[in-house]
Motif scaffolding. Sequence first.
Motif, PDB file in Angstrom:
ATOM      1  N   LYS A   7      -1.957  12.796  51.333  1.00  0.00           N
ATOM      2  CA  LYS A   7      -1.576  12.047  50.132  1.00  0.00           C
ATOM      3  C   LYS A   7      -0.433  12.794  49.441  1.00  0.00           C
ATOM      4  O   LYS A   7      -0.524  13.998  49.202  1.00  0.00           O
ATOM      5  CB  LYS A   7      -2.766  11.897  49.191  1.00  0.00           C
ATOM      6  CG  LYS A   7      -3.905  11.066  49.770  1.00  0.00           C
ATOM      7  CD  LYS A   7      -4.842  10.538  48.702  1.00  0.00           C
ATOM      8  CE  LYS A   7      -5.673  11.625  48.069  1.00  0.00           C
ATOM      9  NZ  LYS A   7      -6.694  11.074  47.130  1.00  0.00           N
ATOM     10  N   PHE A   9       2.398  12.520  46.155  1.00  0.00           N
ATOM     11  CA  PHE A   9       2.818  11.872  44.912  1.00  0.00           C
ATOM     12  C   PHE A   9       4.286  12.238  44.664  1.00  0.00           C
ATOM     13  O   PHE A   9       4.662  13.404  44.761  1.00  0.00           O
ATOM     14  CB  PHE A   9       1.954  12.351  43.736  1.00  0.00           C
ATOM     15  CG  PHE A   9       1.994  11.457  42.526  1.00  0.00           C
ATOM     16  CD1 PHE A   9       1.003  10.511  42.313  1.00  0.00           C
ATOM     17  CD2 PHE A   9       3.019  11.559  41.592  1.00  0.00           C
ATOM     18  CE1 PHE A   9       1.028   9.683  41.195  1.00  0.00           C
ATOM     19  CE2 PHE A   9       3.065  10.748  40.475  1.00  0.00           C
ATOM     20  CZ  PHE A   9       2.065   9.801  40.261  1.00  0.00           C
ATOM     21  N   GLU A  37      -0.410   8.502  52.606  1.00  0.00           N
ATOM     22  CA  GLU A  37      -0.504   7.581  51.475  1.00  0.00           C
ATOM     23  C   GLU A  37       0.438   8.094  50.392  1.00  0.00           C
ATOM     24  O   GLU A  37       0.339   9.238  49.956  1.00  0.00           O
ATOM     25  CB  GLU A  37      -1.933   7.525  50.933  1.00  0.00           C
ATOM     26  CG  GLU A  37      -2.098   6.576  49.756  1.00  0.00           C
ATOM     27  CD  GLU A  37      -3.498   6.566  49.160  1.00  0.00           C
ATOM     28  OE1 GLU A  37      -3.698   5.897  48.133  1.00  0.00           O
ATOM     29  OE2 GLU A  37      -4.382   7.242  49.729  1.00  0.00           O
ATOM     30  N   ARG A  39       2.183   7.628  46.616  1.00  0.00           N
ATOM     31  CA  ARG A  39       2.100   7.039  45.285  1.00  0.00           C
ATOM     32  C   ARG A  39       3.104   7.757  44.389  1.00  0.00           C
ATOM     33  O   ARG A  39       3.500   8.877  44.690  1.00  0.00           O
ATOM     34  CB  ARG A  39       0.682   7.181  44.722  1.00  0.00           C
ATOM     35  CG  ARG A  39       0.426   6.378  43.453  1.00  0.00           C
ATOM     36  CD  ARG A  39      -1.001   6.481  42.982  1.00  0.00           C
ATOM     37  NE  ARG A  39      -1.942   5.938  43.955  1.00  0.00           N
ATOM     38  CZ  ARG A  39      -3.249   5.813  43.744  1.00  0.00           C
ATOM     39  NH1 ARG A  39      -3.772   6.230  42.604  1.00  0.00           N
ATOM     40  NH2 ARG A  39      -4.024   5.299  44.678  1.00  0.00           N
ATOM     41  N   LYS A  52       3.538   3.388  46.415  1.00  0.00           N
ATOM     42  CA  LYS A  52       2.905   2.563  45.389  1.00  0.00           C
ATOM     43  C   LYS A  52       3.394   3.088  44.038  1.00  0.00           C
ATOM     44  O   LYS A  52       2.934   4.125  43.553  1.00  0.00           O
ATOM     45  CB  LYS A  52       1.385   2.646  45.474  1.00  0.00           C
ATOM     46  CG  LYS A  52       0.683   1.769  44.442  1.00  0.00           C
ATOM     47  CD  LYS A  52      -0.830   1.881  44.526  1.00  0.00           C
ATOM     48  CE  LYS A  52      -1.486   1.019  43.446  1.00  0.00           C
ATOM     49  NZ  LYS A  52      -2.961   1.137  43.469  1.00  0.00           N
ATOM     50  N   THR A  54       3.648   3.301  40.222  1.00  0.00           N
ATOM     51  CA  THR A  54       2.778   2.952  39.095  1.00  0.00           C
ATOM     52  C   THR A  54       3.502   2.969  37.752  1.00  0.00           C
ATOM     53  O   THR A  54       2.963   2.486  36.759  1.00  0.00           O
ATOM     54  CB  THR A  54       1.565   3.906  39.031  1.00  0.00           C
ATOM     55  OG1 THR A  54       2.036   5.253  38.921  1.00  0.00           O
ATOM     56  CG2 THR A  54       0.713   3.781  40.294  1.00  0.00           C
ATOM     57  N   GLU A  85      -2.542  11.037  36.219  1.00  0.00           N
ATOM     58  CA  GLU A  85      -2.475  10.261  37.464  1.00  0.00           C
ATOM     59  C   GLU A  85      -2.479  11.169  38.698  1.00  0.00           C
ATOM     60  O   GLU A  85      -3.141  10.879  39.692  1.00  0.00           O
ATOM     61  CB  GLU A  85      -1.219   9.375  37.488  1.00  0.00           C
ATOM     62  CG  GLU A  85      -1.364   8.088  36.715  1.00  0.00           C
ATOM     63  CD  GLU A  85      -0.225   7.127  36.985  1.00  0.00           C
ATOM     64  OE1 GLU A  85       0.292   7.116  38.136  1.00  0.00           O
ATOM     65  OE2 GLU A  85       0.158   6.383  36.064  1.00  0.00           O
ATOM     66  N   PHE A  89      -5.364  11.348  41.520  1.00  0.00           N
ATOM     67  CA  PHE A  89      -4.973  11.019  42.894  1.00  0.00           C
ATOM     68  C   PHE A  89      -5.298  12.162  43.853  1.00  0.00           C
ATOM     69  O   PHE A  89      -5.559  11.951  45.035  1.00  0.00           O
ATOM     70  CB  PHE A  89      -3.468  10.705  42.922  1.00  0.00           C
ATOM     71  CG  PHE A  89      -2.942  10.230  44.243  1.00  0.00           C
ATOM     72  CD1 PHE A  89      -3.551   9.197  44.940  1.00  0.00           C
ATOM     73  CD2 PHE A  89      -1.795  10.806  44.792  1.00  0.00           C
ATOM     74  CE1 PHE A  89      -3.049   8.749  46.157  1.00  0.00           C
ATOM     75  CE2 PHE A  89      -1.282  10.377  46.003  1.00  0.00           C
ATOM     76  CZ  PHE A  89      -1.906   9.344  46.685  1.00  0.00           C
TER      77      PHE A  89
END
Length: 377
Positions: A7, A9, A37, A39, A52, A54, A85, A89
């Motif tokens: 993941k 970010f 993933e 974000r 993704k 946000t 966030e 996450f």
Amino acid sequence: MAQKKLKIFVVAGEASGDIYGGLFAENAMEITGVDIELRGWGGEQMANAGVKVTKHYRELAFMGFIEVIKNLRTIKNNLNQCFKEIVEFRPDAVVFIDLPGFNMRVAKRLRNKIKANDDDLQLNTKLFQLVCPQIWAWKSGRIKDLKRDYDCVFPVLPFEDSILKSGGVNSQSMGHPLLDSILKEKSARKGVKKEKKEKLIALLPGSRKQEINKILHVYLQAIKDFPDHEVVIAGAPGLEKSDYTLAEKAGLRVEFGKTRELLQRAEAAVITSGTATLEAALLKVKHVIAYKTSALNFAIAKALVDVDFIGLPNLILGRKAVEELIQGDCNPQKISEELRKALSSSDMEKDFDEIYETLGNGGASKRIAEYVVREVS
């Protein structure tokens, strides 16, 4: 064999950061053996690359000391929201892009959280900064913060790597992602006949409302001296047609989402500052840098910043290749004069070739993505 799940970010606070974030994401998703993933906070480029998103970067766009003070509450709320966030996450990596005033504060809080080793919510995240804060211009003490809070910093200007390393920062000089963006577009246009430069002047009056309000009327006065050229304004991502009412009254076209296309077509340009100046240089567009801010902002900056140039082409070369008209010099008469000189200059094109050679052959985004994934796998 099962793929390792990761993941990541990504935080980008302006249009150029969104481009770099999109390129990073695109290259990260192509790495085999991992399932990533993504974000983050950014814009359309990142979203199109599979992130993704946000929060849009337009909500973070505060420029200048006065604007920051006026919006302190919003900025504080954004800092808290971003930190929250990321913690929720629980990413393997956070890639911060530019925006040092915001990103370094979030990174510091995250580093403290990681060090605290909280049993209730243990965070084992590596922190990366893409685009080095301008420690060579002001706030040189931030090099200690970079060393303390980041696992790695990716500088994009050639001279920054040695400065960071001398301060003990894990600096990895991978090149400039902007070059990747330009080369990617060139590749997509391969086989298409290269068009000649048109008698077109592109105006890039900034990417934020406060910049446009301060400078657009000056640009519009200056280009009245070029009746034989078509003049088009590049609309900034995140802004709307209503932000350019002066242009509409002057009968000029504002085109959104076509900044690079305009620069490719243009014979010359007038640009505020920032990444757009380097983009123009890499596209071999003769241009003038013309920038002004409030008197108070300028006075504060002049007292704090120790640098000979503000334009990226000049900073990279270590000499003036592009004329910089700042504050009082940013007036219609001087812009008109320097634009005429630029149009007739042959030296400028040679300087742009040197910049291209200095930045290398591209591939920075791929190398950065591979490094980040390797470090957290």
